[in-house]
Design an enzyme around this catalytic site. Sequence first.
Site, PDB file in Angstrom:
ATOM      1  N   GLY A 199     -35.274 104.784 -25.041  1.00  0.00           N
ATOM      2  CA  GLY A 199     -35.481 104.876 -26.479  1.00  0.00           C
ATOM      3  C   GLY A 199     -34.257 104.491 -27.282  1.00  0.00           C
ATOM      4  O   GLY A 199     -34.373 103.855 -28.347  1.00  0.00           O
ATOM      5  N   HIS A 226     -38.889 108.813 -19.429  1.00  0.00           N
ATOM      6  CA  HIS A 226     -38.570 110.132 -18.883  1.00  0.00           C
ATOM      7  C   HIS A 226     -39.140 111.282 -19.697  1.00  0.00           C
ATOM      8  O   HIS A 226     -39.160 112.420 -19.243  1.00  0.00           O
ATOM      9  CB  HIS A 226     -37.055 110.296 -18.707  1.00  0.00           C
ATOM     10  CG  HIS A 226     -36.286 110.486 -19.982  1.00  0.00           C
ATOM     11  ND1 HIS A 226     -35.788 111.706 -20.372  1.00  0.00           N
ATOM     12  CD2 HIS A 226     -35.915 109.605 -20.928  1.00  0.00           C
ATOM     13  CE1 HIS A 226     -35.139 111.571 -21.508  1.00  0.00           C
ATOM     14  NE2 HIS A 226     -35.204 110.305 -21.874  1.00  0.00           N
ATOM     15  N   CYS A 249     -29.206 114.982 -26.568  1.00  0.00           N
ATOM     16  CA  CYS A 249     -28.549 113.683 -26.418  1.00  0.00           C
ATOM     17  C   CYS A 249     -27.186 113.653 -27.091  1.00  0.00           C
ATOM     18  O   CYS A 249     -26.767 112.643 -27.643  1.00  0.00           O
ATOM     19  CB  CYS A 249     -29.442 112.587 -26.978  1.00  0.00           C
ATOM     20  SG  CYS A 249     -31.043 112.489 -26.160  1.00  0.00           S
TER      21      CYS A 249
END
Length: 362
Positions: free
Chosen positions: A75, A191, A314
């Site tokens: 992404g 994922h 993240c």
Amino acid sequence: MKKNNNMSVYLDYNATSPMRDAVKKTLVSIIDSPANASSIHSHGRLAKKLLDEARLDISELVNCNPDEIIFTSGGTESNTTILKSHTKALVSSIEHDAVLKSANNPNYIKVGKNGQVDLNDLEEKIKIYNPDIVSVMWANNETGVIQPINEVVAIAKKYDTHTHCDAVQAIGKIPINFHNSGLDSMSISSHKIGGPSGVGALIIDKNSKFIPLIIGGGQEKGRRSGTENFIGILGFSCAAKEVKKELKNYQENYLKRKAFEEKLLNNNPKSKIICFNEDRLPNTTAIYNPVMPSETQVIKLDLMGFSVSAGSACSSGKINKSHVLKSMGLDWASNNTIRISYGWQNNNNDLDRFVDAYKKFV
């Protein structure tokens, strides 16, 4: 990641999903293949055939044309590729960092306390700033709030503005229809749906132009060079097929969430669920605790055998105040909220056990 009484209950699916058994079998079956789809010998031709089939499987999950799919590393790369191809971005203030940090000369769309973008502010800022791209995520990774994508697209199209969507969190949890949405481009990732990490896709309408981020050998029709991640892509394809079957009954997950949240609040009356009455993903619950910081909650729950998070996963393992909640005007909750996100491997017993544990440490 099998669960038993001696192992942690995993409730952080919005960060990543455990790999599905069907995906593991697929990876094992092809792990020894010397597969490079750019080669013209029999091994290369087989690899190209399998990649074409994978492209078709993924296109059927999100309703796009197979040739609109560009395989990427995930992404973040997909978002960066399309944002860096434009010079003046208008993005929602609650976007993932992959959008916020990639946007050139950005301006920001306001978001209300309901977690949705302010459509009036969107149109006003298009008029003022004349952006060449508008980017609004399909669903927020922290609150689970689903954005009014069709309305966003309709407004942007009035001004002939490219409309992009980070759909990484939404894919696999609710039905996604790229063509019906009217979007020009969209990012998805493997994922998050039980496939391998390190692979994703940028889906882009055939009439939209962009500047490739990676150039070289001309793979992906010159749109993203570099030898394709053959094994990862086939794992992604397998996960897409599994998710497509599950989505036929996705409404059942809303009932599961409703029962979980009602029990959670009944046992913890001082806590609050962020955007409780709003349209949210069926697997996501952001809960505010007035007396305990997010980091403390995450650590305590981990010691009790529950893996949850304080928002986006993240950011190199750091726990900071939530920019999402601050943008929504909920600064009071930005340092005391955790996210519970569940998925295909969880059952009602996992959620009941979490409610009991949460009540104990609160």
